[in-house]
Write a protein that holds these residues in place. Structure first.
Motif, PDB file in Angstrom:
ATOM      1  N   GLU A   1      53.360  99.452  54.889  1.00 23.72           N
ATOM      2  CA  GLU A   1      53.719  98.088  55.262  1.00 23.72           C
ATOM      3  C   GLU A   1      54.524  97.419  54.148  1.00 23.72           C
ATOM      4  O   GLU A   1      55.494  96.700  54.422  1.00 23.72           O
ATOM      5  CB  GLU A   1      52.444  97.293  55.552  1.00 23.72           C
ATOM      6  N   ALA A   2      54.124  97.688  52.906  1.00 24.57           N
ATOM      7  CA  ALA A   2      54.826  97.077  51.777  1.00 24.57           C
ATOM      8  C   ALA A   2      56.291  97.518  51.740  1.00 24.57           C
ATOM      9  O   ALA A   2      57.157  96.782  51.293  1.00 24.57           O
ATOM     10  CB  ALA A   2      54.137  97.438  50.464  1.00 24.57           C
ATOM     11  N   PHE A   3      56.555  98.733  52.209  1.00 21.67           N
ATOM     12  CA  PHE A   3      57.930  99.232  52.214  1.00 21.67           C
ATOM     13  C   PHE A   3      58.637  98.922  53.535  1.00 21.67           C
ATOM     14  O   PHE A   3      59.699  99.458  53.818  1.00 21.67           O
ATOM     15  CB  PHE A   3      57.970 100.730  51.913  1.00 21.67           C
ATOM     16  N   GLY A   4      57.980  98.103  54.353  1.00 21.19           N
ATOM     17  CA  GLY A   4      58.687  97.562  55.515  1.00 21.19           C
ATOM     18  C   GLY A   4      58.481  98.276  56.830  1.00 21.19           C
ATOM     19  O   GLY A   4      59.251  98.078  57.761  1.00 21.19           O
ATOM     20  N   ALA A   5      57.437  99.132  56.946  1.00 18.00           N
ATOM     21  CA  ALA A   5      57.203  99.815  58.213  1.00 18.00           C
ATOM     22  C   ALA A   5      56.477  98.890  59.182  1.00 18.00           C
ATOM     23  O   ALA A   5      55.508  98.227  58.807  1.00 18.00           O
ATOM     24  CB  ALA A   5      56.375 101.074  57.988  1.00 18.00           C
ATOM     25  N   GLY A   6      56.946  98.843  60.422  1.00 21.11           N
ATOM     26  CA  GLY A   6      56.275  98.053  61.456  1.00 21.11           C
ATOM     27  C   GLY A   6      55.063  98.811  61.972  1.00 21.11           C
ATOM     28  O   GLY A   6      54.773  99.926  61.548  1.00 21.11           O
ATOM     29  N   ALA A   7      54.339  98.196  62.914  1.00 25.53           N
ATOM     30  CA  ALA A   7      53.097  98.776  63.417  1.00 25.53           C
ATOM     31  C   ALA A   7      53.320 100.164  64.035  1.00 25.53           C
ATOM     32  O   ALA A   7      52.539 101.086  63.805  1.00 25.53           O
ATOM     33  CB  ALA A   7      52.472  97.842  64.438  1.00 25.53           C
ATOM     34  N   VAL A   8      54.413 100.325  64.782  1.00 21.87           N
ATOM     35  CA  VAL A   8      54.663 101.598  65.469  1.00 21.87           C
ATOM     36  C   VAL A   8      54.953 102.717  64.466  1.00 21.87           C
ATOM     37  O   VAL A   8      54.398 103.811  64.537  1.00 21.87           O
ATOM     38  CB  VAL A   8      55.830 101.445  66.469  1.00 21.87           C
ATOM     39  N   ARG A   9      55.810 102.410  63.490  1.00 20.20           N
ATOM     40  CA  ARG A   9      56.144 103.434  62.480  1.00 20.20           C
ATOM     41  C   ARG A   9      54.937 103.765  61.620  1.00 20.20           C
ATOM     42  O   ARG A   9      54.775 104.905  61.185  1.00 20.20           O
ATOM     43  CB  ARG A   9      57.297 102.954  61.604  1.00 20.20           C
TER      44      ARG A   9
ATOM     45  N   ARG B   1      64.596  91.928  48.781  1.00 15.69           N
ATOM     46  CA  ARG B   1      63.787  93.082  49.155  1.00 15.69           C
ATOM     47  C   ARG B   1      62.760  93.344  48.068  1.00 15.69           C
ATOM     48  O   ARG B   1      63.091  93.333  46.885  1.00 15.69           O
ATOM     49  CB  ARG B   1      64.696  94.306  49.310  1.00 15.69           C
ATOM     50  N   HIS B   2      61.520  93.601  48.480  1.00 18.63           N
ATOM     51  CA  HIS B   2      60.517  93.903  47.469  1.00 18.63           C
ATOM     52  C   HIS B   2      60.057  95.349  47.586  1.00 18.63           C
ATOM     53  O   HIS B   2      60.281  96.015  48.600  1.00 18.63           O
ATOM     54  CB  HIS B   2      59.315  92.938  47.555  1.00 18.63           C
ATOM     55  N   ALA B   3      59.439  95.817  46.507  1.00 17.34           N
ATOM     56  CA  ALA B   3      58.780  97.121  46.527  1.00 17.34           C
ATOM     57  C   ALA B   3      57.452  96.939  45.822  1.00 17.34           C
ATOM     58  O   ALA B   3      57.220  95.906  45.189  1.00 17.34           O
ATOM     59  CB  ALA B   3      59.621  98.165  45.814  1.00 17.34           C
ATOM     60  N   MET B   4      56.582  97.931  45.948  1.00 12.27           N
ATOM     61  CA  MET B   4      55.258  97.765  45.372  1.00 12.27           C
ATOM     62  C   MET B   4      54.803  99.074  44.733  1.00 12.27           C
ATOM     63  O   MET B   4      55.043 100.148  45.277  1.00 12.27           O
ATOM     64  CB  MET B   4      54.289  97.348  46.482  1.00 12.27           C
ATOM     65  N   ILE B   5      54.149  98.940  43.587  1.00 14.99           N
ATOM     66  CA  ILE B   5      53.531 100.110  42.953  1.00 14.99           C
ATOM     67  C   ILE B   5      52.029  99.875  42.963  1.00 14.99           C
ATOM     68  O   ILE B   5      51.560  98.841  42.483  1.00 14.99           O
ATOM     69  CB  ILE B   5      54.049 100.307  41.519  1.00 14.99           C
ATOM     70  N   PHE B   6      51.302 100.829  43.537  1.00 15.65           N
ATOM     71  CA  PHE B   6      49.871 100.629  43.756  1.00 15.65           C
ATOM     72  C   PHE B   6      49.039 101.256  42.649  1.00 15.65           C
ATOM     73  O   PHE B   6      49.509 102.098  41.890  1.00 15.65           O
ATOM     74  CB  PHE B   6      49.462 101.237  45.100  1.00 15.65           C
ATOM     75  N   GLN B   7      47.767 100.867  42.644  1.00 16.50           N
ATOM     76  CA  GLN B   7      46.857 101.320  41.601  1.00 16.50           C
ATOM     77  C   GLN B   7      46.720 102.841  41.572  1.00 16.50           C
ATOM     78  O   GLN B   7      46.832 103.459  40.535  1.00 16.50           O
ATOM     79  CB  GLN B   7      45.490 100.675  41.816  1.00 16.50           C
ATOM     80  N   ASP B   8      46.457 103.444  42.743  1.00 17.80           N
ATOM     81  CA  ASP B   8      46.277 104.898  42.743  1.00 17.80           C
ATOM     82  C   ASP B   8      47.467 105.589  43.408  1.00 17.80           C
ATOM     83  O   ASP B   8      47.305 106.410  44.294  1.00 17.80           O
ATOM     84  CB  ASP B   8      44.955 105.295  43.403  1.00 17.80           C
TER      85      ASP B   8
END
Lengths: 265, 249
Positions: free
Chosen positions: A160-168, B66-73
């Protein structure tokens, strides 16, 4: 590891399967020598009976009928069970509604369904398929639902954080994670499909391998009966290793990535 | 103009209020570290800011593209190779097939991943390499804002330092703003332009402190002195090392 490597490794692992079969044949032979040919024919005679059947066109048709019924029943139950299980995995309300029904399905013996299906559909393909679907549905449902409920929630967040919708998210992340529990469930369901198909055929007089077994029983022909049982098992193994296992090994490639070549744990 | 602005954000989990009246701003080109004791709702706040969790109250304005995220694990998909994981983010970003490959090669080079590493599955990589892949995945989509959700907590000290250097170096060109969640004040002092301190009970931001200079020019001595002074002399950091295992989220 390349694909060729994996195929070679898979074929090499056939030796252990062969060893297990030889052990079974040894026990079988011992039983034959202890109780005599009238109770248990020897493995060799059974293989000869299979050879005789293999040269008859009629036997191929009988086997093909059972194969068709088992595989089509399995396909139905795989679709229905996965769809229901995934729905149950995502929605706790559905899970709560469906779980008691699954318990009911598990509690009713398959034989009862055979009787009902015979009354509804007579001795047809539909009878066999319905009984297969009802018998194997709980397994597939549980496999799919368990896969969804035990998925890694962090991967959903990541997607989700990288922009995927529910279907993807569902196709790329959710469904992919069900395979861990879904494929063992498929293997079990496939076994159930063959067992139930033969049983339903035998009881509903619908032809196929079950019908041939009923005939062997009437003639008290042990070799014939054992030959048909072996053919059913051979068909199951063939379907499992051409349909389920290749897909599973392709999907589980990453699990084997960290294991050294040729070493089995 | 801020690239991220949280006004009066609140959140509740299982009926219990865990965040209340949070106001936080991130200016363009700025890395803000959000520190606070374990379990005070830092990660939840980052997830709310990134839109992964819905806030119960308040308002969030995102000024970035546009954002990106780096997670804990690391949050890598175990069934995909390192390259596959990076490519997944690229595909989601809508990059064209040809560009995707070029980006992948460039970003792998940037975080020192070889083509051998790229062909491996996460299970074959060490924790540090996995986090490297996660950083590459985040950088690949060329974000202008980055969420760091305690990304290096699980790594050992030496490895953590290298990863921090990687972040400092990457963010230094000024095109990237970010929110860095951590409970390690040292890490915050190394990486961030500004440190925001979250209340132990999630009851608002207690205040902001800026370590001297910019992350790139700051020396280890400066970082050390700043952290020592902060922990000994600044009352705002008094509860930073409090731990309450019973608190969730």
């Amino acid at each position: 590891m390349t694909r060729a490597h994996r195929i070679l490794e898979f074929l090499w692992s056939g030796w252990s399967g062969l060893a297990a079969l030889c052990l079974l044949a040894a026990v079988w032979q011992a039983g034959h020598e202890a109780y005599g040919p009238f109770i248990l024919t020897s493995p060799l005679e059974t293989i000869q009976a299979i050879g005789v059947l293999a040269s008859s066109r009629e036997a191929w048709e009988i086997a093909a009928l059972t194969l068709q019924r088992a595989v089509s029943g399995f396909a139905l139950v795989a679709l229905a069970g996965t769809a229901l299980g995934v729905a149950g995995g995502y929605s706790p309300a559905t899970m709560r509604l469906v779980t008691p029904l699954i318990t009911v399905l598990m509690g009713v013996p398959p034989i009862a369904w055979i009787v009902l299906a015979m009354i509804w559909f007579g001795g047809s393909d539909a009878t066999v398929r319905v009984v297969i679907v009802i018998s194997a549905l709980p397994t597939v449902f549980m496999g799919a639902a368990r896969g969804i409920t035990t998925r890694d929630p962090v991967l959903d967040k990541m997607s989700e954080a990288f922009g995927a919708g529910a279907v993807r998210r569902f196709f790329g992340i959710g469904l992919r994670q069900t395979t861990t529990t879904l494929f063992p469930a498929f293997a079990l369901a496939l076994g159930t499909s063959f067992k139930v198909a033969v049983m339903a055929e035998l009881l509903s007089n619908a032809g196929g391998i079950g019908g041939a077994l009923a005939m062997a029983r009437m003639n008290l022909d042990i070799a014939q009966a054992l030959a048909w049982v072996s053919i059913a098992v051979i068909l199951l193994i063939m379907v499992e290793y051409t349909l389920v296992q290749p897909v599973k090994s392709e999907i589980d490639r990453w699990r084997h990535a960290a294991q050294p070549w040729g070493v089995k744990r | 103009m801020n690239v991220l602005e949280l006004s009066n954000v609140g959140h509740a989990y299982l009926g219990r209020t865990i965040l209340e009246g949070i106001n936080l701003r991130v200016a363009p080109g700025e890395i803000v570290a959000l520190v606070g004791p374990s379990g005070c709702g830092k990660s939840t706040l980052a997830h709310i800011a990134a839109g992964l969790t819905a806030a119960r109250s308040g308002h969030i304005t995102r000024g970035y593209a546009r954002h990106a995220m780096i997670f804990q694990d690391s949050a890598l998909m175990p069934w995909a190779t390192a390259a596959g994981n990076i490519d997944y983010a690229l595909r989601l970003s809508g990059a064209k097939r040809r560009d995707r490959h070029a980006r992948l090669v460039a970003v792998a080079d940037h975080v020192a991943l070889t083509s051998e590493d790229l062909a491996k599955y996460p299970i074959e990589l060490s924790g540090g390499m996995r986090q490297r892949v996660a950083i590459a995945r985040a950088l690949a989509i060329q974000p202008d804002f980055m969420y760091f959700d305690e990304p290096f907590t699980a790594l050992d000290v030496a490895l953590r330092r290298r990863m921090q250097d990687l972040v400092i170096e990457t963010c230094a060109d000024g095109n990237l703003s970010g929110l860095f969640i951590t409970h390690d004040l040292n890490e915050a002092a190394r990486i961030a332009h500004r440190v925001a301190i979250l209340d132990t009970r999630g009851n608002g931001i207690l205040g902001h402190r800026s370590p001297p200079g910019s992350p790139r020019t700051r020396t280890d001595t400066q970082v050390f002195d700043w952290v020592q002074n902060a922990l000994q002399g600044d009352p705002i950091f008094r509860h930073i090392h409090d731990v309450d295992e019973r608190q969730i989220a």
